[in-house]
Each structure stands twice: as structure tokens, then as C-alpha cells.
Design a protein around this motif. Structure first.
Motif, short mmCIF file in Angstrom:
data_model
loop_
_atom_site.label_atom_id
_atom_site.label_comp_id
_atom_site.label_asym_id
_atom_site.label_seq_id
_atom_site.Cartn_x
_atom_site.Cartn_y
_atom_site.Cartn_z
N PRO A 36 -23.39 62.42 -52.98
CA PRO A 36 -24.10 61.60 -53.40
C PRO A 36 -23.78 61.40 -55.00
N THR A 37 -23.91 60.44 -55.71
CA THR A 37 -23.58 60.25 -57.11
C THR A 37 -24.75 59.54 -57.84
N ASP A 38 -24.54 59.13 -59.25
CA ASP A 38 -25.84 58.54 -59.83
C ASP A 38 -26.36 57.61 -58.95
N PRO A 39 -27.61 57.71 -58.62
CA PRO A 39 -28.01 56.53 -57.54
C PRO A 39 -28.22 55.33 -58.12
N SER A 40 -28.25 54.96 -59.38
CA SER A 40 -28.31 53.58 -60.10
C SER A 40 -26.94 53.13 -60.07
N ARG A 41 -25.79 53.83 -59.69
CA ARG A 41 -24.52 53.24 -59.93
C ARG A 41 -24.24 52.90 -58.29
N VAL A 42 -24.66 51.62 -58.25
CA VAL A 42 -24.58 51.01 -56.57
C VAL A 42 -23.11 50.49 -56.68
N ASP A 75 -24.62 57.26 -65.13
CA ASP A 75 -24.96 58.40 -65.94
C ASP A 75 -24.76 59.71 -65.60
N PRO A 76 -23.85 60.72 -65.92
CA PRO A 76 -23.28 61.65 -65.36
C PRO A 76 -24.61 62.87 -65.48
N ASP A 77 -25.22 62.56 -66.23
CA ASP A 77 -26.65 63.54 -66.13
C ASP A 77 -27.57 63.29 -64.86
N LYS A 78 -27.36 62.25 -64.21
CA LYS A 78 -28.03 62.07 -63.01
C LYS A 78 -27.12 62.34 -61.92
N CYS A 79 -25.82 62.74 -61.95
CA CYS A 79 -24.93 62.89 -60.90
C CYS A 79 -24.70 64.18 -60.47
N PRO A 80 -24.74 64.67 -59.23
CA PRO A 80 -24.32 66.34 -58.96
C PRO A 80 -23.01 66.63 -59.10
N VAL A 81 -21.94 65.43 -59.10
CA VAL A 81 -20.55 65.80 -59.26
C VAL A 81 -20.15 66.10 -60.73
N TRP A 82 -21.20 65.56 -61.58
CA TRP A 82 -20.81 66.11 -63.00
C TRP A 82 -21.03 67.59 -62.96
N GLN A 83 -22.14 68.01 -62.36
CA GLN A 83 -22.34 69.56 -62.57
C GLN A 83 -20.94 70.19 -62.11
N ALA A 92 -15.69 57.38 -68.81
CA ALA A 92 -15.18 56.49 -67.90
C ALA A 92 -16.38 56.10 -66.84
N CYS A 93 -17.41 57.01 -66.78
CA CYS A 93 -18.47 57.04 -66.00
C CYS A 93 -19.59 55.95 -66.70
N ARG A 94 -19.69 56.28 -68.14
CA ARG A 94 -20.74 55.43 -68.58
C ARG A 94 -20.26 53.93 -68.78
N GLY A 111 -15.58 52.52 -66.31
CA GLY A 111 -14.07 52.56 -66.35
C GLY A 111 -13.39 53.27 -64.91
N ILE A 112 -14.25 53.91 -64.31
CA ILE A 112 -13.39 54.59 -62.91
C ILE A 112 -14.70 54.33 -61.87
N GLY A 113 -13.93 54.58 -60.69
CA GLY A 113 -14.93 54.71 -59.60
C GLY A 113 -15.30 56.03 -59.34
N CYS A 114 -16.32 56.21 -58.36
CA CYS A 114 -16.69 57.76 -58.33
C CYS A 114 -15.52 58.49 -57.64
N LEU A 115 -14.94 57.81 -56.86
CA LEU A 115 -13.80 58.47 -55.78
C LEU A 115 -12.72 59.11 -56.93
N GLU A 116 -12.40 58.12 -57.85
CA GLU A 116 -11.51 58.75 -58.92
C GLU A 116 -11.94 59.92 -59.59
N CYS A 117 -13.32 59.75 -59.81
CA CYS A 117 -13.98 60.80 -60.65
C CYS A 117 -13.89 62.30 -59.88
N LYS A 118 -14.23 62.10 -58.54
CA LYS A 118 -14.30 63.31 -57.98
C LYS A 118 -12.88 64.05 -57.59
FE1 SF4 Z 1 -20.82 60.81 -60.86
FE2 SF4 Z 1 -18.45 60.60 -61.81
FE3 SF4 Z 1 -19.45 58.51 -60.53
FE4 SF4 Z 1 -20.42 59.06 -62.79
S1 SF4 Z 1 -18.18 58.46 -62.00
S2 SF4 Z 1 -21.67 58.76 -61.16
S3 SF4 Z 1 -20.10 61.24 -63.17
S4 SF4 Z 1 -19.12 60.71 -59.69
#
Ligand code: SF4
Ligand code: TRP
Length: 401
Positions: A291-297, A304-312, A329-331, A334-341
Motif C-alpha cells: 500500500p502507498t499513501d492512501p490519498s494518492r488514488v 505525501d511520503p510521510d503517509k507511505c510505508p514505501v517511503w520508510q 516526484a511524489c509530492r 511526477g512519478i507513479g508509485c510503481l516507479e518509486c518502488k
Molecule cells: Fe509512496 Fe512513492 Fe507512491 Fe509517494 S510515490 S505514495 S512515496 S510509493
């Protein structure tokens, strides 16, 4: 004087995960270069809570030892062994049971805590109550002065210290202790003997702590003194008797900050763990499904990385440049979560690669593991028997009458 020695045990709970690696094993791998180390599988300890179903313990022990080896614990540096294969632990535990006040055991905080936490099990057993006593035997039998433990285990080490003190007090006064101590003082030579007596008096009459320190240093420096006499004089100095068992100190292992797949602490029981040697496809799947930041639908929603376990996990596996990229890029969406992972997946796989490789050697060749453990058991057994000779002698159980 006894040598510096590190000892730590782990209950065999089955295969280990990355939380164990970051929390405990990395530390063991570091310690093995700094001290003589003994690491053991506490399989009897597993029985204190699993006595009703012991069949899995043997396999769990084996898997765990392979994980240690995979993580880089090196049998040419550290001694790896199995508690139940060094029977002297049980002998010392029995002897301790004679001198341990029941109240001491009932007061250990983990006793009631664990009973409540594992309320589905009947833990009103003798063995469960005696757990800290078995742990004390594990530690004291190796005269280990450094015990790496997590915060939850500190009361057990404190307990061990008290027990060692009680033991030395009860049995450290061998027959003729005073006379032997006085004879040992003479062996220091007249100048040091006078200085020692002076410091001893200052300590015993005025409680002068610096006098004790100086007297100890004096004994350390007296190279011609036999070890037995040195121990005797340490006891004579402080009025405790001879040191038969060494009070251990602990090395606090910081609580693992390793987050699991859901952002909670990684733990087998939370079902959020990645195994130490989990295969690459499964690791990739698990991270992709995190799961990622739940508000990022939608992809276009800023996160918001602070709400995302991937960020940890980025905190553990990514360098500053990558973290900076991910955060911005999260804020800005600029990127999708898969890219970030992806860098997290890469980081975990990179960390695991040498572990998987080392483990493969042992999986392909089970005799190797058997030999490592047999060697370790033998080495540990020798050390344990040395201590037990002194313990038996002190308690009048030498067998020579
Ligand atoms: Fe989490 Fe990365 Fe997605 Fe932001 S971009 S919500 S830090 S996985
Ligand atoms: N009680 C420890 C735990 O549950 C394991 C353990 C048993 C141990 N004996 C030990 C740890 C001796 C250090 C030293 O984690």
C-alpha cells in the motif's frame, strides 16, 4: 581474569526475515570481528512456550542457522552451537534452581507479561517460570561479559548479574578463604602488598570507590600472579568471596526500525515480513503490492511520503539522491508509485544476493552445516565444562572425596 567474550542466543522461530537481519544479525557480523563470540540456538527456550508441539523446533533451528550463515556470521570467527547439545547448561540450571528465591523469578517483568500475551497457552509451568534461570545458565556458563540483547531482555541480564553475585557470595568463600587470600597478597611483593592492603582498607572502611579501581588495576598489572589468586584477591578486596561466575554486562542492540510491508514493525506475526532469503520474484510481487499513501488514488494525485510505508523502506535502501528524487516526484505527482518502488526492490535484491548465494552453498551441502554445528557444540562444550569444574568444586560436587 577472564577473557572478554560475547554471547547471544536466539530462539528458533523458523526462517528469519529482514528485520532480524537489520536488528540483530548485522550486529553479530560486526561483533565477530571485534571479540571472541558465541552464538547459539536457544532450542530449550523454545520449549518453554512450545512444549505442547516440539516437533517443528529441530527444523526451525536448522533453518535459522542457515540464515545466520547466509547473513555473514562466519564459523571461522564465531562459535555457533545448539543449546540442547551442551548438556552442562542443564546442570547449571538445576544447581541454580536450588539457590534462586522464587520471588526473584515471579518478579521478572516478562513472566506475567508473556503469560498474558500468550493467554491461549497454559504457561503456568515450572519451566516457563524458570526461563530467566536457564538464560542465566546460558550466559554464566561461558563467563560472557558482553551479552548483546534487545531492550526487552535487559531484565534477564540484570537477573543474571544478581544470581552470579548470590552464587559467588554463597560459594566463593572456599574453606580457608581468608588464609588463602592473605597468602596471595604476599605474592604481590612487599610494596604492592602494602599498597593493596591500604586500598582495601580505604574501600572497606570508607567506601572509597577510587580505591577499588586502583586496587583492581594493581591486580591486573601483577602479571606473575596466578589467575586463581587474582580472582581470590578481587573477592577479598570487595568482601564478596572469590569470583566463580562473572557478572555479565549487556550490549544494548537498538530496536530494529525495519518497517514491514504495511509500515508496522516487521514481524512474522503481523504477516508483513520479507524473508532473509525470499526469492526475487516474490520480493518483487510483495513490494509492488505494498500500500502507498492512501490519498494518492490516481497517478495525477500528488502524494505525501510521510503517509507511505514505501517511503520508510527508501530510508533503509536508498541513497540521499534517490530519496530526494522520490520525495519531490511524489509530492508533485511526477512519478507513479510503481516507479518509486523500483529502487526499493533493487535495493532489497542487492542486499539479499550475497545471502542467497551463501545459503545456497549450505543448502547444496547439508553436511557442511552439520559439521559447523558439531564443531561449535564441541568448542562450547569445552568452555562450559571448564566453568562447571569450578562450579562443582565450589559447591562440593567434584566427585573426589
Ligand atoms: Fe509512496 Fe512513492 Fe507512491 Fe509517494 S510515490 S505514495 S512515496 S510509493
Ligand atoms: N531470551 C532470549 C530471547 O528470547 C534468547 C536467549 C536465551 C538469550 N538465552 C540467552 C540471549 C542468552 C542472550 C543470552 O531473545
Amino acid at each position: 581474569m577472564f577473557a572478554e567474550r560475547v554471547l547471544s542466543g536466539m530462539r528458533p522461530t523458523g526462517s528469519l526475515h529482514l528485520g532480524h537481519y537489520h536488528g540483530v544479525l548485522k550486529n553479530w557480523v560486526k561483533l565477530q570481528d571485534e571479540y571472541p563470540c558465541l552464538f547459539f540456538a536457544a532450542d530449550w527456550h523454545a520449549l518453554t512456550t512450545q512444549y505442547d508441539d516440539p516437533r517443528g523446533i529441530e527444523k526451525a533451528t536448522r533453518e535459522m542457522v542457515i540464515d545466520w550463515l547466509a547473513a555473514g556470521v562466519d564459523p571461522s570467527k564465531a562459535t555457533l552451537f545448539i543449546q540442547s547439545q551442551v548438556l552442562e547448561h542443564a546442570e547449571l540450571h538445576l544447581l541454580f534452581s536450588m539457590l534462586t528465591p522464587l520471588g526473584w523469578l515471579e518478579r521478572v517483568p516478562t513472566y506475567k507479561d508473556q503469560q498474558e500475551k500468550l493467554s491461549n497457552k497454559d504457561l503456568s509451568t515450572y519451566g516457563f517460570l524458570g526461563y530467566p534461570l536457564l538464560m542465566s545458565a546460558d550466559i554464566l556458563i561461558y563467563r560472557a561479559d558482553k551479552v548483546p540483547v534487545g531492550e526487552d531482555q535487559i531484565p534477564h541480564v540484570e537477573f543474571t548479574r544478581e544470581l552470579a553475585r548470590r552464587f559467588n557470595h554463597l560459594y566463593g568463600r572456599e574453606p580457608g578463604f581468608e588464609e588463602k587470600a592473605k597468602a596471595a597478597v604476599k605474592k604481590l611483593g612487599s610494596r604492592d602488598a602494602r599498597a593493596f592492603e591500604h586500598l582495601r582498607t580505604r574501600f572497606q572502611q570508607d567506601g572509597d570507590a577510587s580505591a577499588v579501581e586502583r586496587a583492581r588495576a594493581l591486580l591486573q598489572a601483577a602479571t606473575g600472579l596466578p589467575d586463581g589468586d587474582r580472582e581470590r584477591l578481587l573477592g577479598y578486596l570487595e568482601g564478596t568471596g572469590k569470583t566463580i561466575l562473572v557478572e555479565p554486562g549487556y550490549l544494548l542492540t537498538e530496536a530494529s526500525k525495519m518497517p514491514g510491508l504495511d509500515g508496522q514493525k516487521m514481524s512474522k506475526s503481523y504477516n508483513n515480513a520479507i524473508a532473509l532469503r525470499e526469492d526475487a520474484a516474490s520480493v518483487t510481487q510483495k513490494i509492488k503490492r505494498m500500500p502507498t499513501d492512501p490519498s494518492r488514488v490516481r497517478r495525477s494525485d500528488p502524494g505525501d511520503p510521510d503517509k507511505c510505508p514505501v517511503w520508510q523502506l527508501h530510508q533503509i535502501y536508498s541513497d540521499a539522491g534517490c530519496r530526494d528524487w522520490a520525495e519531490k516526484a511524489c509530492r508533485s505527482a511526477g512519478i507513479g508509485c510503481l516507479e518509486c518502488k523500483q529502487p526499493v526492490i533493487d535495493g532489497i535484491l542487492r542486499e539479499q544476493a550475497p545471502m542467497r548465494e551463501r545459503a545456497q552453498t549450505y543448502l547444496d551441502n547439508p553436511a557442511l552445516v552439520r559439521d559447523i554445528i558439531a564443531d561449535g557444540n564441541a568448542r562450547a562444550g569445552e568452555l562450559a565444562r571448564e566453568t562447571m569444574r569450578d562450579v562443582r568444586a565450589a559447591m562440593g560436587l567434584s566427585g573426589d572425596r
